[in-house]
Design a protein around this motif. Structure first.
Motif, PDB file in Angstrom:
ATOM      1  N   UNK B   9      -4.060   1.728   1.915  1.00  0.00           N
ATOM      2  CA  UNK B   9      -3.754   0.303   2.078  1.00  0.00           C
ATOM      3  C   UNK B   9      -4.772  -0.567   1.343  1.00  0.00           C
ATOM      4  N   UNK B  12      -3.712  -0.555  -2.243  1.00  0.00           N
ATOM      5  CA  UNK B  12      -2.555  -1.424  -2.458  1.00  0.00           C
ATOM      6  C   UNK B  12      -2.959  -2.895  -2.400  1.00  0.00           C
ATOM      7  N   UNK B  37       4.368  10.571  -0.463  1.00  0.00           N
ATOM      8  CA  UNK B  37       4.174   9.123  -0.346  1.00  0.00           C
ATOM      9  C   UNK B  37       3.333   8.768   0.878  1.00  0.00           C
ATOM     10  N   UNK B  38       2.347   7.931   0.658  1.00  0.00           N
ATOM     11  CA  UNK B  38       1.439   7.508   1.737  1.00  0.00           C
ATOM     12  C   UNK B  38       1.614   6.020   2.054  1.00  0.00           C
ATOM     13  N   UNK B  39       1.741   5.195   1.022  1.00  0.00           N
ATOM     14  CA  UNK B  39       1.921   3.754   1.235  1.00  0.00           C
ATOM     15  C   UNK B  39       2.602   3.157   0.020  1.00  0.00           C
ATOM     16  N   UNK B  40       3.292   2.038   0.266  1.00  0.00           N
ATOM     17  CA  UNK B  40       4.065   1.405  -0.798  1.00  0.00           C
ATOM     18  C   UNK B  40       4.204  -0.075  -0.511  1.00  0.00           C
ATOM     19  N   UNK B  41       4.248  -0.888  -1.563  1.00  0.00           N
ATOM     20  CA  UNK B  41       4.521  -2.317  -1.402  1.00  0.00           C
ATOM     21  C   UNK B  41       5.210  -2.847  -2.654  1.00  0.00           C
ATOM     22  N   UNK B  42       6.213  -3.715  -2.443  1.00  0.00           N
ATOM     23  CA  UNK B  42       6.898  -4.369  -3.558  1.00  0.00           C
ATOM     24  C   UNK B  42       6.788  -5.870  -3.411  1.00  0.00           C
ATOM     25  N   UNK B  55       6.667   5.112  -7.701  1.00  0.00           N
ATOM     26  CA  UNK B  55       6.488   6.333  -6.908  1.00  0.00           C
ATOM     27  C   UNK B  55       6.353   7.552  -7.825  1.00  0.00           C
TER      28      UNK B  55
END
Lengths: 133, 133, 133, 133
Positions: B9, B12, B37-42, B55
């Motif tokens: 985080x 990110x 996958x551990x974390x994602x933000x768009x 990804x």
């Protein structure tokens, strides 16, 4: 979710009319703001392999908010986006996909056309785009 | 499995901050040591097609423990890894994916950024890498 | 496209906090109005197989604008939607996915949680939903 | 390949009209004799997950030349076609898909409708079938 069914059908009818004028056999797909299929039509004797390509062209144009052919210029060997086509379950990076904008310029969806030369695919897609204002 | 959620985080958030500074609209993905996958933000209005690419960049960087752009140098026509992109359900071999190391230099995951030029994607990914020490 | 990144991150943080309170290890995914991934987080030692399930739960909840568990009631043997799970590249029809509404009641996205019992998955998803108003 | 675009569009328009009469939000797909997509339309706010289901219902109805609900009767646990849904990239075996015949009774394509209860899906599909004579 952007484009309405009435707008999508208007784009398809305009693209069909342009295809008939040019004596082409086309597959035409329209996706909405979320890149989800909204409307589709295939003319008699249009290439079966172009069903998927038309849909992928429409998705690709919305995925990157640009004409599909622009993506293809950057995805050539040695180019900055080489092999981008393997992403997203398959992109199409040659011409025939265009974003659709509303009167204010906001992108509300995209159209993809496949069935003939990429120049003709692009011309027919452009006719669809212009029907939505 | 290496990188913690707190570290992911932090990466990110640093990448988001860099994107805002540069006025870019990005998709940012972090995978762990196992390439999962551990974390994602768009960000708002970031390209939808870049979800999958971000990804895949992160996965590619961890799959081969190198910047994604390095892989692309070897995957060109005539190159030793030509067409490697079709493996693993699709690799991305242009810049924007980087391994993430801990303070000891051990690779604990990777970050992938997509949404603008590959140079900007790389710059934003680098900001994410530097947030994890 | 509905939910903002700030809203999606608030949903994920609320779900993480609820998971910590209940001593659970969760995967949490948020999709937007178009069912496209917006944000994701995986806690330490959360099931790896639940990455895909959390994302599919969020998509399923938005695909049909209902809690995933409701779909599962109708997809049992002899039920009206038997085997619906094979569509859309795989749906998840047990609890843990919920639509997210804004203050006006409009559906702007969805959350999917996976990592423990379906009851706990649902409870954590609900915490995420409530963080977005 | 059987159904013409004019016939497919007539089927879709009849199905759209029936949906409006019943105040339903539907996805409607028509495939040709070769089970390839011929035409498609999605109404405003229709379920996104029903795009794929409508197309799969149309394909399923033509793949086996029977209403999709008939297939579902045979695919239940213990039934002769148990789990047939996993074939062909995913079949849908609940109601809403119907073969389309020409005036002579020859099957020339199929229609698939998804977006509401299976009874309503079937009713709307029937309206599409009847528009092609």
């Amino acid at each position: 979710m952007g484009i309405t069914l009435a707008q999508a059908q208007a784009a398809i009818q305009a693209a069909l009319q342009k295809s008939q004028e040019l004596q082409l056999k086309m597959n035409i797909a329209v996706v909405d703001e979320g890149a989800n299929l909204k409307a589709f039509a295939r003319m008699e004797d249009a290439w079966l392999g172009s069903i998927d390509i038309a849909i992928k062209k429409a998705r690709t144009a919305r995925y990157f908010d640009m004409p599909t052919g622009d993506l293809g210029k950057a995805s050539q060997p040695g180019g900055p986006l080489y092999q981008i086509e393997v992403s997203n379950g398959g992109l199409i990076s040659f011409p025939g996909g265009l974003p659709i904008q509303d009167a204010s310029g906001k992108i509300i969806g995209a159209i993809g056309v496949s069935g003939d030369s990429v120049e003709n695919d692009h011309t027919v897609a452009q006719a669809g785009v212009e029907a939505v204002k």
